[in-house]
Design an enzyme around this catalytic site. Structure first.
Site, PDB file in Angstrom:
ATOM      1  N   SER A   1       0.849  -1.195   0.000  1.00 37.59           N
ATOM      2  CA  SER A   1       0.000   0.000   0.000  1.00 37.59           C
ATOM      3  C   SER A   1       0.881   1.240   0.000  1.00 37.59           C
ATOM      4  O   SER A   1       2.021   1.198   0.481  1.00 37.59           O
ATOM      5  CB  SER A   1      -0.897   0.009   1.240  1.00 37.59           C
ATOM      6  OG  SER A   1      -1.511   1.264   1.429  1.00 37.59           O
TER       7      SER A   1
ATOM      8  N   TYR B   1      -0.802  -0.343  10.431  1.00 38.02           N
ATOM      9  CA  TYR B   1      -1.015  -0.770   9.049  1.00 38.02           C
ATOM     10  C   TYR B   1       0.150  -0.318   8.168  1.00 38.02           C
ATOM     11  O   TYR B   1       0.674  -1.100   7.361  1.00 38.02           O
ATOM     12  CB  TYR B   1      -2.331  -0.185   8.547  1.00 38.02           C
ATOM     13  CG  TYR B   1      -2.705  -0.569   7.141  1.00 38.02           C
ATOM     14  CD1 TYR B   1      -3.276  -1.809   6.864  1.00 38.02           C
ATOM     15  CD2 TYR B   1      -2.528   0.319   6.085  1.00 38.02           C
ATOM     16  CE1 TYR B   1      -3.640  -2.158   5.571  1.00 38.02           C
ATOM     17  CE2 TYR B   1      -2.898  -0.011   4.793  1.00 38.02           C
ATOM     18  CZ  TYR B   1      -3.450  -1.256   4.541  1.00 38.02           C
ATOM     19  OH  TYR B   1      -3.810  -1.586   3.256  1.00 38.02           O
TER      20      TYR B   1
END
Length: 258
Positions: A141, A154
């Site tokens: 990501s 994350y």
């Protein structure tokens, strides 16, 4: 362009999700046989697998024994396994800065986004050691490249995948399969069910695209096509250990004032 993926066996983890579904369909368009992995979304996974003539396989990717069984199950169902797309992951929705984040949340996020990919890759590479060939694409990501306030857990997990894990793995592959490859994609803002409603707000859309050269958010198909390209030995056979960002030219700074 001919990808030579026709007839190949492909396992897509998280294959019933928004981006996962597009990945599964993109490989099907190339003539590949696809195993759709899922953990909880059984109905959607079964329907998708039926639609593409593939198979749906369940596993909790944080459970070692279940992941170790997933790859052999995919090999048995597909007849072969040439490509794994480690797409499954989980973004915790609550915005929690580090000083407020519990250790339990940190560990859960690591398990779902880092441990799960380690176990998936390990299981596939044990198979690659017996075949001498394989292509692995890991979905990270832009949070792992630029950070994400309120989601340091994350970002840390995704950053590990796109840096130390990838760079180590691409060199280790030569020990078992000199032509096997591993690459990472880092999607940015991508329109999926989770964020579709917010992206209909012009003010919100304007805010999230201020750091992007292209003033639009990506579609799942944008990510899927890049993954197919990286998975193809014909198209990307001399590409390994690379990080491809799919985010409209996103930078860690504001590019547009309005």
């Amino acid at each position: 362009m001919e990808t030579e993926l026709s007839g190949k066996g492909v396992l897509v983890t998280g294959g019933a999700g928004g981006i996962g579904t597009a990945i599964v369909r993109a490989f099907k368009e190339e003539g590949a046989r696809v195993a759709v992995h899922y953990r909880t979304n059984e109905d959607k996974a079964l329907a998708l697998a039926k639609d593409v003539g593939g198979v749906a396989l369940r596993a909790d990717l944080t459970a070692e024994a279940e992941v170790d069984a997933l790859v052999p199950a995919a090999v048995k169902a597909l007849g072969r396994l040439d490509v794994v797309v480690a797409n499954a992951g989980h973004w915790p929705s609550a915005d929690e800065p580090v000083w407020q984040m519990s250790l339990a949340r940190w560990r859960q996020t690591m398990a779902e986004n880092l441990d799960s990919v380690f176990l998936t890759c390990r299981a596939f590479l044990r198979h690659v050691a017996t075949t001498g060939t394989g292509s692995l694409v890991i979905v990270s990501s832009t949070a792992g490249l630029f950070g994400e306030a309120g989601h340091a857990d994350y970002a840390a997990a995704k950053g590990a995948l796109a840096n130390g894990f990838l760079k180590s793995l691409k060199n280790e592959l030569g020990r078992i399969a000199p032509l096997a490859r591993v690459n990472v994609v880092c999607p940015g803002w991508t329109e999926v069910d989770r964020n579709r409603a917010k992206l209909q707000d012009p003010a919100f859309l304007n805010r999230v695209t201020r750091t992007m050269a292209l003033r639009k958010v990506g579609q799942p198909e944008d990510v899927a096509r890049v993954i197919v390209t990286l998975a193809s030995d014909r198209v990307s056979g001399h590409v390994t250990g690379e990080v491809v960002t799919i985010a409209g030219g996103m930078e860690g700074r504001v590019l547009h004032e309005g």
